[in-house]
Motif scaffolding. Structure first.
Motif, PDB file in Angstrom:
ATOM      1  N   ASP A  25       7.645  56.179   5.988  1.00  0.00           N
ATOM      2  CA  ASP A  25       7.758  56.376   4.547  1.00  0.00           C
ATOM      3  C   ASP A  25       7.572  57.838   4.177  1.00  0.00           C
ATOM      4  O   ASP A  25       8.279  58.370   3.348  1.00  0.00           O
ATOM      5  N   GLN A  79       8.231  61.177   4.956  1.00  0.00           N
ATOM      6  CA  GLN A  79       9.102  61.998   5.786  1.00  0.00           C
ATOM      7  C   GLN A  79       8.600  63.435   5.795  1.00  0.00           C
ATOM      8  O   GLN A  79       7.972  63.893   4.836  1.00  0.00           O
ATOM      9  N   TYR A 119       9.679  61.722  -1.587  1.00  0.00           N
ATOM     10  CA  TYR A 119       9.121  61.100  -2.776  1.00  0.00           C
ATOM     11  C   TYR A 119       7.616  61.000  -2.659  1.00  0.00           C
ATOM     12  O   TYR A 119       7.077  60.845  -1.577  1.00  0.00           O
ATOM     13  N   PHE A 121      -0.548  52.391  -2.865  1.00  0.00           N
ATOM     14  CA  PHE A 121      -0.740  51.200  -2.031  1.00  0.00           C
ATOM     15  C   PHE A 121       0.264  51.117  -0.878  1.00  0.00           C
ATOM     16  O   PHE A 121       0.153  50.273  -0.010  1.00  0.00           O
ATOM     17  N   MET A 122       1.263  51.985  -0.861  1.00  0.00           N
ATOM     18  CA  MET A 122       2.337  51.867   0.120  1.00  0.00           C
ATOM     19  C   MET A 122       1.988  52.403   1.504  1.00  0.00           C
ATOM     20  O   MET A 122       2.752  52.217   2.432  1.00  0.00           O
ATOM     21  N   VAL A 133      -3.614  41.580  -2.284  1.00  0.00           N
ATOM     22  CA  VAL A 133      -2.444  42.394  -1.958  1.00  0.00           C
ATOM     23  C   VAL A 133      -2.597  42.989  -0.572  1.00  0.00           C
ATOM     24  O   VAL A 133      -1.718  42.875   0.273  1.00  0.00           O
ATOM     25  N   GLU A 134      -3.725  43.592  -0.324  1.00  0.00           N
ATOM     26  CA  GLU A 134      -3.901  44.318   0.937  1.00  0.00           C
ATOM     27  C   GLU A 134      -4.028  43.367   2.123  1.00  0.00           C
ATOM     28  O   GLU A 134      -3.634  43.708   3.230  1.00  0.00           O
ATOM     29  N   LYS A 164       3.922  44.125  -5.491  1.00  0.00           N
ATOM     30  CA  LYS A 164       3.221  44.970  -4.526  1.00  0.00           C
ATOM     31  C   LYS A 164       3.213  44.382  -3.124  1.00  0.00           C
ATOM     32  O   LYS A 164       2.517  44.870  -2.245  1.00  0.00           O
ATOM     33  N   ARG A 178       8.068  46.119  -0.231  1.00  0.00           N
ATOM     34  CA  ARG A 178       8.040  47.454   0.380  1.00  0.00           C
ATOM     35  C   ARG A 178       9.181  47.600   1.356  1.00  0.00           C
ATOM     36  O   ARG A 178       9.839  48.623   1.424  1.00  0.00           O
ATOM     37  N   ARG A 220      12.384  50.226   1.185  1.00  0.00           N
ATOM     38  CA  ARG A 220      12.760  51.094   2.313  1.00  0.00           C
ATOM     39  C   ARG A 220      14.231  50.912   2.665  1.00  0.00           C
ATOM     40  O   ARG A 220      14.959  51.872   2.904  1.00  0.00           O
ATOM     41  N   TRP A 226      17.102  53.809   2.717  1.00  0.00           N
ATOM     42  CA  TRP A 226      17.701  54.339   3.942  1.00  0.00           C
ATOM     43  C   TRP A 226      19.112  53.823   4.205  1.00  0.00           C
ATOM     44  O   TRP A 226      19.953  54.563   4.717  1.00  0.00           O
TER      45      TRP A 226
END
Lengths: 276, 390
Positions: free
Chosen positions: A220, A222, A269, A274-275, B128-129, B169, B174, B178, B182
């Protein structure tokens, strides 16, 4: 959850037993002569202090070429079948006209061990760099006593390869292994598209296009490739089409192109907290 | 709420009493105390298991419609207490290729739609985690991975669906983001693009292949000949041939006493499809590369004392891309049958179309037997491993 990794092979450690201590000592002493020659050269170079400073634009500095069998020793070929994780096979041999031929058979067949989901790769990569800048000659700039070093490509911004492929695409890997275990698998990738056919092609790929990944996953966060920290370079045949492949390589070199001003092709970005 | 529950219990009790000859009293108490699910499962068993293990394999007519029908059957089976989503999605993912839907976005969206909306949304940061509903999240991550592997790009609709299922979330989200970042970057990276989906016709593929190879010289012209146009030809097939002006010139300069070679077949891959091609090759020209040492000062000519002005050779013919170390390539082609006869027709066609030199030059056919096909190689291996297992 574990803290730190003890093994940089990530579970693929070589389990073969070492030869006896006596044998190892004998082999080590044999190496000594060559290493001392390297070391004396290194000391001489340090006092001479005459590094390459002028990089003429548009001129390709060849890093790897395949003139003789000795040059193949710098490369390691690995397949998924080496670890019993697939059925692909490949080889790197010296072809006609001082060219290398990387060819083999890609197989997508998954071994029935219930552990492996996908297979099919053949890979060639260089051994860990010991030279500081590039190999000017056999003794040249090598670091002695098997000390590890990094390749320094900061003066260049293009990777130039003269290849003749078979229409498949290949993955170029630039390894920038760091000191901490988190950075052991740092890699930068880009795709090498080959035209196929009897004509040679010169692929010029700017370093700014290489994207950062670790263990085959694009990351994520970069970042630009640290060109002074390069440990090895590799080419992977891993297309999702089974069958034979062949890639002839004339040389792999570097070039400085002043017209290419892009620093990094991917946006960096700010990712939500949380990512990760 | 309590009222509704009471009604449900009493209705089950009622059903239970009707079929009480089947169950013992102890069972009755346990099923009331443990869960309703227990009772309903037993009830379902009479109609068959909720998730058929081989449901997808039992379908006779395998196409997109029947695939979506299977998803619909699963959804309609139980609207309130639907269970086994994860198992269903995994079995559906496994059977995609047989139905030929592995590149279809609509199907992937239909599979995601199986999951209930709102049930898996975490309510605090710890949920979430720690991956709230991990099996379900992992299942959708695997689905997205399969999409990525098949080169299917998600759309914004899918984002809405995933947000409705897992909240904004979750880990599948996620992964979705991504992919959306990409995949468009890599989608059109190839300098030799082919249409997607790629045509299955060998003729079309051969045209792509020859165009791609001959793109080394921008002046190349790709022509399609028919072998039947040549008298006495046995085969009746197409020939895709490529030649450029410089190749015509090189061939006209070719020494008539020296032979030219028709070589092949070589393989080129067009997006997973191997195409065999042949080349018309001459012996390599010697490379005359005068290496003048610029720093050599021992032979400086002084132009001052010369009567004639010095003649300097400023110009030098640049070697064309066709003159390589391993030979001069005069033309290349792919034919429908890859037979010697079709190649002979190809050479005759080239002779008719601007290369009269080919009539005088001895032509040597050095053809290798056709390389092993991919499909055969795979199936052979399979057979061998199956034999070993036996």
């Amino acid at each position: 959850m574990n803290f730190g990794k003890g093994d940089d092979k990530g579970g693929y450690k070589d389990n073969r037993t070492l030869p006896s201590l006596k044998e190892r000592m004998r082999d080590g002493l044999k190496e000594l002569k060559h290493e001392i020659a390297l070391w004396s050269n290194e000391v001489k170079e340090r006092f001479e202090s005459d590094p390459l400073l002028v990089f003429r634009p548009g001129e390709v500095d060849v890093i790897w070429q395949f003139k003789n069998a000795e040059s193949l020793k710098k490369w390691i070929v690995t397949n998924d079948s080496d670890n019993n994780e697939g059925f692909s096979k490949s080889s790197l041999v010296l072809g006609n006209h001082e060219k290398a031929l990387f060819s083999g058979q890609l197989s997508l067949k998954v071994p029935k061990d219930g552990r492996i989901k996908r297979t099919g790769y053949c890979n060639m990569r260089t051994i860990r760099a010991r030279s500081v800048l590039r190999e000017r000659d056999q003794l040249g700039n090598n670091k002695s006593f098997k000390r590890e070093a990094h390749l320094d490509w900061t003066s260049y911004n293009m990777l130039v390869m003269r290849v003749r492929g078979d229409g498949r695409s290949y993955l170029l890997n630039i390894n920038t292994r760091g000191y901490y275990d988190l950075t052991w698998n740092d890699m930068y990738h880009y795709v090498l598209f080959t035209r196929g056919g009897p004509y040679w092609q010169v692929a010029r790929i700017p370093f700014s296009k290489f994207f950062f990944s670790s263990k085959g996953r694009v990351q994520d966060r970069q970042k630009q490739i640290p060109l002074n920290k390069i440990t090895s370079f590799g080419i992977t045949a891993g297309e999702r089409y089974a069958g034979d492949f062949s890639l002839e390589i004339d040389y792999i070199g570097l070039e400085y192109d002043p017209n290419h001003t892009e620093e990094f092709a991917y946006e960096m970005y700010k990712i939500p907290k949380f990512m990760i | 709420m309590f009222y509704r529950k009471l009604i449900r219990y009493t209705s089950i009790l009622y059903k239970y009493k009707n079929s009480s000859n089947y169950y013992t009293v102890t069972n009755f108490v346990r099923s009331l105390h443990s869960s309703l699910v227990n009772y309903e499962e037993k009830n379902d068993r009479e109609y068959g298991a909720l998730v058929h293990r081989n449901a997808f394999q039992e379908v006779d007519n395998k196409n997109k419609n029947t695939y979506l029908e299977m998803v619909k059957i699963f959804i309609n089976r139980d609207n309130v207490y639907r269970r086994g989503h994860v198992e269903f999605i995994y079995s559906a993912l496994k059977n995609m290729e047989e139905f030929g839907v592995q590149k279809d976005l609509e199907v992937y969206k239909a599979l995601i739609d199986v999951l209930p909306k709102g049930k898996f949304i975490p309510t605090n940061m710890f949920q979430v985690e720690f991956m709230h509903y991990p099996k379900q999240q992992q299942c959708i991550i695997d689905l997205l991975e399969q999409m990525e592997e098949n080169g299917v790009m998600p759309d914004y609709d899918m984002e809405d669906m995933l947000v409705n299922i897992f909240g904004n979330k979750a880990f599948p989200l996620r992964r979705y983001w991504r992919m959306m970042y990409w995949m468009p970057k890599f989608k059109n990276l190839s300098p030799w693009p082919v249409p997607d989906p790629i045509p299955k016709d060998t003729f079309e593929l051969a045209k792509y292949a020859i165009e791609r190879i001959s793109s080394a010289d921008v002046n190349s012209v790709v022509t399609v000949y028919q072998s039947a146009d040549i008298k006495d030809s046995i085969d009746d097939t197409w020939i895709v041939s490529a030649q450029s002006n410089s190749q015509v010139r090189l061939l006209s300069e070719h020494n008539v006493d020296e032979p030219v070679y028709v070589e092949g077949s070589f393989k080129v891959w067009i997006k997973g499809h191997p195409i065999n091609y042949f080349i018309l090759r001459g012996e390599p020209k010697p490379i005359v590369d005068e290496d003048i040492d610029q720093d050599d000062v021992s032979h400086i000519e002084i132009p001052l004392f010369n009567l004639k002005p010095p003649v300097r050779k400023h110009l030098k013919i640049i070697r064309s891309v066709h003159e390589q170390e391993d030979g001069v390539i005069y033309s290349l082609c792919a034919t429908g049958t890859s037979s010697k006869d079709s190649l002979l027709s190809w050479v005759r066609h080239l002779e008719k179309h601007g290369n009269p030199n080919l009539g005088k030059v001895p032509i040597v056919f050095t053809l290798r037997s056709g390389t092993k096909e991919v499909v055969n190689a795979e199936s052979e291996e399979e057979e061998r491993s199956q034999l070993e297992e036996k």
